[in-house]
Design a protein around this motif. Sequence first.
Motif, PDB file in Angstrom:
ATOM      1  N   TYR A 298       0.815  -1.215   0.000  1.00 31.55           N
ATOM      2  CA  TYR A 298       0.000   0.000   0.000  1.00 31.55           C
ATOM      3  C   TYR A 298       0.853   1.273   0.000  1.00 31.55           C
ATOM      4  CZ  TYR A 298      -3.693  -3.297   1.191  1.00 31.55           C
ATOM      5  OH  TYR A 298      -4.578  -4.348   1.178  1.00 31.55           O
TER       6      TYR A 298
ATOM      7  N   LEU B 107      -0.454   4.667  -1.339  1.00 26.30           N
ATOM      8  CA  LEU B 107      -1.550   5.382  -0.683  1.00 26.30           C
ATOM      9  C   LEU B 107      -1.035   6.472   0.255  1.00 26.30           C
ATOM     10  CD1 LEU B 107      -3.898   2.398   0.265  1.00 26.30           C
ATOM     11  CD2 LEU B 107      -4.120   3.939  -1.677  1.00 26.30           C
TER      12      LEU B 107
ATOM     13  N   LYS C 132      -4.365   6.353   4.830  1.00 25.03           N
ATOM     14  CA  LYS C 132      -4.938   5.194   4.159  1.00 25.03           C
ATOM     15  C   LYS C 132      -4.069   3.954   4.363  1.00 25.03           C
ATOM     16  CE  LYS C 132      -8.555   7.191   2.525  1.00 25.03           C
ATOM     17  NZ  LYS C 132      -9.905   6.812   2.986  1.00 25.03           N
TER      18      LYS C 132
ATOM     19  N   ASP D  56      -5.091   2.629   7.676  1.00 26.07           N
ATOM     20  CA  ASP D  56      -6.382   1.939   7.594  1.00 26.07           C
ATOM     21  C   ASP D  56      -6.238   0.563   6.955  1.00 26.07           C
ATOM     22  OD1 ASP D  56      -7.553   4.148   8.719  1.00 26.07           O
ATOM     23  OD2 ASP D  56      -8.271   4.983   6.821  1.00 26.07           O
ATOM     24  N   LYS D  57      -5.461   0.488   5.875  1.00 26.36           N
ATOM     25  CA  LYS D  57      -5.307  -0.786   5.165  1.00 26.36           C
ATOM     26  C   LYS D  57      -4.575  -1.818   6.015  1.00 26.36           C
ATOM     27  CE  LYS D  57      -7.176   0.265   1.172  1.00 26.36           C
ATOM     28  NZ  LYS D  57      -8.390  -0.416   0.672  1.00 26.36           N
TER      29      LYS D  57
ATOM     30  N   ASP E 149      -9.227   8.987  -1.576  1.00 23.23           N
ATOM     31  CA  ASP E 149      -8.054   8.596  -0.795  1.00 23.23           C
ATOM     32  C   ASP E 149      -7.109   9.773  -0.575  1.00 23.23           C
ATOM     33  OD1 ASP E 149      -8.740   5.867  -0.530  1.00 23.23           O
ATOM     34  OD2 ASP E 149      -8.144   5.516  -2.590  1.00 23.23           O
ATOM     35  N   ASP E 150      -7.136  10.742  -1.456  1.00 21.24           N
ATOM     36  CA  ASP E 150      -6.258  11.906  -1.308  1.00 21.24           C
ATOM     37  C   ASP E 150      -6.956  13.101  -1.950  1.00 21.24           C
ATOM     38  OD1 ASP E 150      -4.116  13.414  -0.623  1.00 21.24           O
ATOM     39  OD2 ASP E 150      -2.821  12.747  -2.254  1.00 21.24           O
TER      40      ASP E 150
ATOM     41  N   LYS F 135      -8.513   8.600  -6.193  1.00 24.05           N
ATOM     42  CA  LYS F 135      -9.093   7.339  -5.696  1.00 24.05           C
ATOM     43  C   LYS F 135      -8.213   6.204  -6.203  1.00 24.05           C
ATOM     44  CE  LYS F 135     -12.288   4.846  -3.666  1.00 24.05           C
ATOM     45  NZ  LYS F 135     -12.544   4.926  -2.216  1.00 24.05           N
TER      46      LYS F 135
END
Length: 906
Positions: free
Chosen positions: A715, A718, A722, A725-726, A879-880, A897
């Motif tokens: 990830y 990201l 994020k 979170d992931k 996401d940003d 996204k």
Amino acid sequence: MQIVGGLINENTSLQQRIEQEKIKLQQRNHELSVLYNVSAALSYYLSYQEIASLIMNSLYSILTYDFCSILLHDISENKVIYLKSSPYLHKSFIDNVISNVYKTAETFFQQKIDYNNITVNSEQISIDEAYAIDDISQNIRSFINIPLSFKGEIIGITSLCSVHEKAFSREKIAFAYTIANQMATVLGRLSQLVESEKKRISHLIEHLEDAIIILDTNQQPLTLNKQARALFGFKNKSGFKKIAKILQKIKISHLVKEALQNNTKISGQEISIQKNQEILIFLVNIDPVYSSGTNFFSGIAISLKNISYLKKIEKEKSEKIAIINKARELINSIANQEKLFSILGDYILNVANADMGALYLLEKKVLCTKSSWVLPTKSKSRYISEFEANFPESIEFITMATGDNLLKKTIQARRTLIFKNIPLKKNFLLEKATKNSQEVDIVLKELISVPLLSKERVIGILTVIRKDKPEIQELSKDDIETLETIASLSASAIENAYLYQKTLNEQKIQQELKLAHEIQKRILPKKLPKSTNFEYGGISIPARGIGGDYYDFFQVNKNDNNHIGIAIIDVIGKGIPAALITIMIKSIIQINVKGFQNTKEVIKNINIAVLNEPAITKFVPMFYCIINDSMRELRYTNAGHEVPLLFVAKTDEFLKLDTEGFPVGGLEDIDYEQKSLILAPGDILSIYTDGIVEARSPEGENFGEDRLQKYIRKYKHLPSNKIVDKIYTSLINFVKDAPQHDDITLVIIKAKDLDGISVRHQDKVLWEKQLHISSATKNVKLVREAVEEASKIMGFNTSAIYDIKLAVNEAHANIIKHAYGNDPDQNIIFKVTVFVDRVEYYFQDFGKTYGELAIKQTRSLDDFQGNGLGVFLIKSTMDDVTYKIDPGKGTELIMIKYSEQLENNV
């Protein structure tokens, strides 16, 4: 010249013949097209009316008649004629044509037709399609009768007529015969299918358990199944004539009349019928019946369901329920347990017609007497047996003939024990003895011992004593069941009272824990640092609502946003003790980080402060670092904490950031070490407690450092929050239902590009679309279409695409409303770009600045009101989100996204 003239005439004649042949060919093609459509449609039509309507419409498209009829004879319960006529025809003309059709039909069918028994279903040719007919022309000048034959039998007749002479050419008549033959075949097969279904249904009705009566529209009986025949004493069909009087006798003739008149269903009516000196209760349902293959009402079906047994059971249950409800009402209305036992005892003795009773409860596996009840005697000189004198303790000593104690045996059996006609000796032994024996102390008519069960667990025993008296009758099975139900209710009430008190205690503890949890939440950072070159993300989840993990961000010097301090600690232990230590250490850290840019000195000062705090009796692992935002420098010191990981973007490898040093609060004279390095764009620093790597799956496997590295690498594209979170989601999926053994804390810091934009990987452009549009709201649709197209290319699911369109719409609406004040003639640039790993949605406007509305840092919906809800939608979906203001370029909004299936897309 004569030869030339002859050739010209011959050529003209030839051209006329060619034109005629063309017209015939076109007509033939049209006929074939209609035949094909009819064949296709007939294959799935199951209604005579639908089939007739289809055929009449098809015939009109070719023959252009003024009147058409289809008379069906032997394929339906009722004869029916379907008509289609010109709206210009007089009623007298139509009646005359129908009369001719009936006369022709009698010739075809070779029998007299009862005109009054034919159902007429008529429709008109559309006024737009019909040819105008004057009053003088209303005479039959062309007429066709086509028999409908199936397997050698004539089942109907199709008739066509026109007011014009020679209206139907030979070719058109041939077409009509072809269509009629197709219709006859379909109608015949449908008739066979209907007849087969009728036989099957008749067989089914004959063997139904309910009595079934089927009447025609004149209330004449068509069918009575064997249950109906048996109910009314019919041995053969001759008795069916009495059905009208029977329906009147059982008082449903008015319902039958109502159903016939209104063509409606009547259900749920109860009636009484006397049979063999017994009153039977029946439930009556009356349903309309329709002719097979049509929508024509042809009668009604009456069903009589015998519910006498159900009514009897219902009455018994009602009486039983009344007793039980009374007991439940008593139990639920009394909060005091002692008062409950007293009133419950009186009620039980009354229901069971008993003399004595007692209630015992198991407390810590010991059976204790909680309450006992004895009905008072009216005679003052009555002999008091030793059993009664020592009641209820005397029950505890009753021993069965097998040597087993009565109460213990009830607990073991977990069922009701009933003893009848028992002579008890003075030593309370249950033995076979005569009632007149001098050793007999008392004779019991019945002794009933009922276990109190709560969730299959015995929590006590209810005993009921009935003395031997001449007038007393033994309790029935229903009486025993009622007594068991009351015992069950009592068990529930007793258990609920216990659980209520237990719940009150637990709620008090939970309230205290909740308060502690709220206090601990307040010590965690409420917002992430604002930074030009770094992104921050963090999470902390205690194992027991509150715990010993803690992380925070600090402004090292007042009014200096360039130096950010990050601290993370992992107090040994869990729960309230660890949380209390955490709160104290937070205060110590806050005092000692101010003004110091050397992490070694900060840790050293904190160590001394912890050692001097008598309330802190445990050493505390800690990691502290300072980020110089402008220089991209990281300084750090580790005091016995889990070693942080640094993902180096350039080499795609991990470094461990460790220094020598013992946990703070452990040793007084100890030196610590500071190290530093420069963070390049895309580098990711992961600081975490051991609760991450030591989290266990249901099989006992640790999450581990390797798995943590795997997800950081997976990830890496990201933003920091994020990534957090992931990783947490991956951790939850890994442990599944396994309990959380330790507090979980994770901080992610990611270095941005040199231009301050989050590092982007996989920058290959797959698809791009740019729109130059006005600020008119009508252009929202164009933007939505571009968003949907790009999102589908990336492979987002339907739900995600819906959310993305809402978020982009909200951003678009903010520009129209806030930047341009709803002026529809301003310019907006929208661009959507699909990369390998993400989709970027870009807006540019040239209106007034309305603030960094789109990137407000928040995670709580409660923070927003009004337009803020839209901002929350943008933040929670994308996401940003980056918001930039440039005097030369206007205002730019970039929303990103990322793909959930990055590896598959690559």
